[in-house]
Design a protein around this motif. Structure first.
Motif, mmCIF file in Angstrom:
data_model
loop_
_atom_site.group_PDB
_atom_site.id
_atom_site.type_symbol
_atom_site.label_atom_id
_atom_site.label_comp_id
_atom_site.label_asym_id
_atom_site.label_seq_id
_atom_site.Cartn_x
_atom_site.Cartn_y
_atom_site.Cartn_z
ATOM 1 N N TYR A 92 0.862 -1.181 0.000
ATOM 2 C CA TYR A 92 0.000 0.000 0.000
ATOM 3 C C TYR A 92 0.898 1.230 0.000
ATOM 4 N N SER A 93 0.850 2.000 -1.059
ATOM 5 C CA SER A 93 1.700 3.188 -1.121
ATOM 6 C C SER A 93 1.031 4.269 -1.958
ATOM 7 N N CYS A 94 1.529 5.472 -1.777
ATOM 8 C CA CYS A 94 1.005 6.607 -2.524
ATOM 9 C C CYS A 94 2.161 7.569 -2.773
ATOM 10 N N LYS A 95 2.261 8.079 -3.994
ATOM 11 C CA LYS A 95 3.289 9.088 -4.281
ATOM 12 C C LYS A 95 2.721 10.084 -5.283
ATOM 13 N N ASP A 107 -5.760 -5.547 4.384
ATOM 14 C CA ASP A 107 -5.281 -4.936 5.622
ATOM 15 C C ASP A 107 -5.902 -3.554 5.797
ATOM 16 N N ASP A 108 -7.062 -3.498 6.458
ATOM 17 C CA ASP A 108 -7.793 -2.242 6.643
ATOM 18 C C ASP A 108 -6.962 -1.186 7.365
ATOM 19 N N VAL A 109 -6.205 -1.606 8.353
ATOM 20 C CA VAL A 109 -5.423 -0.661 9.149
ATOM 21 C C VAL A 109 -4.326 -0.027 8.288
ATOM 22 N N ALA A 110 -3.591 -0.837 7.533
ATOM 23 C CA ALA A 110 -2.521 -0.312 6.680
ATOM 24 C C ALA A 110 -3.081 0.633 5.617
ATOM 25 N N TYR A 166 -3.945 6.259 3.696
ATOM 26 C CA TYR A 166 -4.830 7.383 3.388
ATOM 27 C C TYR A 166 -4.517 8.582 4.287
ATOM 28 N N LYS A 167 -4.361 8.317 5.594
ATOM 29 C CA LYS A 167 -4.115 9.385 6.558
ATOM 30 C C LYS A 167 -2.791 10.095 6.273
ATOM 31 N N GLU A 168 -1.733 9.313 5.981
ATOM 32 C CA GLU A 168 -0.405 9.888 5.722
ATOM 33 C C GLU A 168 -0.370 10.703 4.436
ATOM 34 N N ASN A 169 -1.274 10.424 3.511
ATOM 35 C CA ASN A 169 -1.237 11.094 2.198
ATOM 36 C C ASN A 169 -2.455 11.972 1.944
#
Length: 197
Positions: free
Chosen positions: A166-169, A185-188, A193-196
């Motif tokens: 799971y990543s976002c850039k 993995d709902d938590v990951a 989402y929160k970090e990005n």
């Protein structure tokens, strides 16, 4: 176990236990059994077994691998009679966009025809995975690398990185790339989402 015993076990699995055993029939097992010799090279044995399994034209249902064997350091897609590099490992001699025009002294078309069973009957534009396996048995390739025609040995030294699940850039202003390997993995996913945000 001898190589002939291993091959006989594979035949039994394909004919009795494989999910496709009642519906799909490959090339006669006797054709391939006659190629098996107990003293044959492991690479040759692997090629014969993989060819036999490929004759069923069912990708991903049954595999036979040598876990100690290295990995090809690039993946390809076929377009007409050339193989284009679409992804690379850390130590690949080729870059994305380079193209292979010959394999072991044969054009891509000729090499494909010579080993057509390994291409699973797939149309050329869907042969990427098949070529990855087939190229791992080749000795040399002729490729255009950065516009220059070069002859390269085929090496199985690919060091592939496993991408984050799971990543976002951010790719450009207002454009983001988000990768979700699955939704397990709902938590990951929530953290990503929160970090990005």
């Amino acid at each position: 176990m001898t190589k002939t015993e291993i091959f006989d076990d594979i035949i039994s699995i394909v004919q009795n236990d494989a999910s496709f055993c009642k519906d799909i029939h490959g090339v006669s097992a006797d054709t391939y059994r006659s190629m098996i010799k107990n003293d044959m090279d492991n690479e040759d044995f692997l090629y014969v077994v993989q060819s036999y399994l490929a004759s069923f034209q069912v990708i991903g249902h049954l595999s036979f691998r040598n876990l100690e064997r290295g990995k090809l350091p690039f993946t390809v897609k076929r377009y007409q009679d050339e193989l284009y590099i679409v992804s690379t490992a850390k130590n690949s001699p080729l870059d994305v966009g380079d193209k292979i025009v010959a394999i072991d002294g044969l054009s891509v078309k000729e090499y494909g025809l010579q080993h057509e069973v390994m291409l699973y009957g797939e149309p050329p534009e869907r042969q990427g995975f098949c070529w990855y396996t087939l190229l791992s048995f080749a000795k040399s390739i002729l490729a255009y690398r950065k516009g220059q025609l070069v002859a390269l040995p085929v090496t199985l030294n690919g060091e592939w990185e496993t991408p984050e699940a799971y990543s976002c850039k951010q790719i450009a202003n207002g454009i983001a790339y988000m990768r979700l390997a699955d939704f397990a993995d709902d938590v990951a996913i929530a953290n990503m989402y929160k970090e990005n945000d």
